[in-house]
Enzyme design. Structure first.
Site, PDB file in Angstrom:
ATOM      1  N   ASP A  10       0.864  -1.191   0.000  1.00  0.00           N
ATOM      2  CA  ASP A  10       0.000   0.000   0.000  1.00  0.00           C
ATOM      3  C   ASP A  10       0.898   1.237   0.000  1.00  0.00           C
ATOM      4  OD1 ASP A  10      -2.443   1.563   0.284  1.00  0.00           O
ATOM      5  OD2 ASP A  10      -1.813   1.944   2.331  1.00  0.00           O
ATOM      6  N   TYR A  42      -0.949   8.872  -2.282  1.00  0.00           N
ATOM      7  CA  TYR A  42      -0.951   8.695  -3.728  1.00  0.00           C
ATOM      8  C   TYR A  42      -2.127   9.424  -4.389  1.00  0.00           C
ATOM      9  CZ  TYR A  42       2.248   4.591  -3.570  1.00  0.00           C
ATOM     10  OH  TYR A  42       3.308   3.746  -3.429  1.00  0.00           O
ATOM     11  N   GLY A  43      -3.208   9.581  -3.608  1.00  0.00           N
ATOM     12  CA  GLY A  43      -4.513   9.955  -4.147  1.00  0.00           C
ATOM     13  C   GLY A  43      -4.566  11.117  -5.132  1.00  0.00           C
ATOM     14  N   CYS A  73      -4.270  -1.414  -2.067  1.00  0.00           N
ATOM     15  CA  CYS A  73      -4.440   0.021  -2.270  1.00  0.00           C
ATOM     16  C   CYS A  73      -5.318   0.208  -3.505  1.00  0.00           C
ATOM     17  CB  CYS A  73      -3.058   0.629  -2.504  1.00  0.00           C
ATOM     18  SG  CYS A  73      -3.063   2.367  -2.930  1.00  0.00           S
ATOM     19  N   THR A  75      -6.048   2.918  -5.041  1.00  0.00           N
ATOM     20  CA  THR A  75      -5.467   3.905  -5.956  1.00  0.00           C
ATOM     21  C   THR A  75      -4.403   3.250  -6.840  1.00  0.00           C
ATOM     22  OG1 THR A  75      -5.849   5.543  -4.226  1.00  0.00           O
ATOM     23  CG2 THR A  75      -4.411   6.198  -6.037  1.00  0.00           C
ATOM     24  N   CYS A 184     -11.121   3.099  -0.245  1.00  0.00           N
ATOM     25  CA  CYS A 184      -9.697   3.373  -0.001  1.00  0.00           C
ATOM     26  C   CYS A 184      -9.349   2.595   1.249  1.00  0.00           C
ATOM     27  CB  CYS A 184      -9.478   4.868   0.228  1.00  0.00           C
ATOM     28  SG  CYS A 184      -7.839   5.272   0.887  1.00  0.00           S
TER      29      CYS A 184
HETATM   30  N1  DGL Z   1      -4.800   3.361   0.633  1.00  0.00           N
HETATM   31  C1  DGL Z   1      -4.895   3.844  -0.667  1.00  0.00           C
HETATM   32  C2  DGL Z   1      -6.172   3.440  -1.385  1.00  0.00           C
HETATM   33  O1  DGL Z   1      -6.702   2.406  -1.081  1.00  0.00           O
HETATM   34  C3  DGL Z   1      -4.364   5.165  -1.085  1.00  0.00           C
HETATM   35  C4  DGL Z   1      -4.297   6.302  -0.164  1.00  0.00           C
HETATM   36  C5  DGL Z   1      -3.373   7.378  -0.708  1.00  0.00           C
HETATM   37  O2  DGL Z   1      -2.174   7.143  -0.665  1.00  0.00           O
HETATM   38  O3  DGL Z   1      -3.902   8.393  -1.159  1.00  0.00           O
HETATM   39  O4  DGL Z   1      -6.644   4.107  -2.249  1.00  0.00           O
END
Ligand code: DGL
Length: 261
Positions: A10, A42-43, A73, A75, A184
């Site tokens: 993740d 990452y979003g 994850c 994203t 998320c």
């Molecule tokens: N945990 C991640 C997801 O499921 C991403 C969160 C991030 O880094 O913005 O989307």
């Protein structure tokens, strides 16, 4: 029989919500968790960057000798899962997708909300899933603003977190929705607060953790790479950030083990 570890990746702490479900369902399996940490969140990032981070992460997990990778994850899944599957075609790679399908099938009001990152909500993959299962269901797309940062700081029980949850989820109470999908993997950490805000409103909160663990179990059997019964599972934690971050990941995971006892 195959006692090699399952890799879980993740952007940071979020995938631990998936890690927990894997551990519950597959207690004999060793798990190697990689929480990037350096590039999180990452979003709001461009797809190309996320795809690069995801490849670096899987490279690392493969170098550690894992037998299967869970991209824990949403994203990174939307940005890179196809690419990862092409590059590591011999290894099963499981992605995370918001539980839009069960939410749509079960919705009585025919209105649901999906909370996810900006990137996931505008991705082709999300749009395809939503249009496949939600043709007669209205899907409200909501970014969990600030949620990832709160979880990364370990502040998911703070007054600040409650305020952020009220700000994002509060307006949904007027929308006649009966499902909130957590799209998320960081968001399940805020689930108690989300449930507090929607209490008594007939709204279910759904995430994908358990379903993904079941999918992994099925794949292990199908590929004949299940660990030996009674194998002593080993839990390892890696990060692209510093040692302090890695230790925090490990402590958070250990506290989940304690809670599950
Ligand atoms: N945990 C991640 C997801 O499921 C991403 C969160 C991030 O880094 O913005 O989307």
């Amino acid at each position: 029989m195959d006692n090699r570890a399952i890799g879980v990746y993740d952007s940071g702490f979020g995938g631990l919500s998936v890690w927990r479900e894997l551990r519950r369902l597959l207690p004999d399996e060793s798990l190697t968790y990689l929480g990037d940490g350096k590039n999180c969140p990452y979003g709001g990032r461009p797809k190309e960057d996320i795809a690069r981070f995801a490849q670096e992460a899987v490279e690392r997990l493969v170098a550690e000798g894992v037998k299967l990778v869970v991209v824990g994850c949403n994203t990174a899944t939307t940005a890179a899962v196809e690419l990862l599957r092409e590059r590591w075609s011999q290894m099963p790679i499981v992605g995370l997708e918001p539980a839009v399908k069960p939410a749509c099938l079960e919705s009585k009001t025919r209105r649901i909300a999906v909370l996810a990152t900006e990137h996931s909500l505008r991705s082709d993959m999300f749009l395809a899933t939503a249009s496949r299962y939600a043709s007669d269901v209205e899907v409200l797309k909501v970014v969990g603003d600030g949620f990832v940062e709160l979880v990364e700081r370990g502040a998911e029980r703070s007054a600040e977190a409650m305020e952020a949850v009220r700000r994002v989820v509060g307006p949904l109470l007027e929308q006649r929705i009966d499902k909130i999908v957590l799209g998320c993997t960081h968001y399940p950490f805020l689930r108690p607060l989300i449930e507090e805000v929607v209490a008594g409103q007939g709204i279910d909160v759904i995430d994908s953790g358990e379903a993904v663990a079941r999918r992994v179990k099925w794949l292990l059997e199908r590929y004949d790479i299940v660990a030996e019964v009674g194998h002593r599972a080993d839990y390892r934690f890696l990060s692209f950030a510093d040692e302090h971050y890695r230790q925090r990941l490990m402590c958070r995971a250990l506290s989940m083990i304690e809670c599950d006892k």
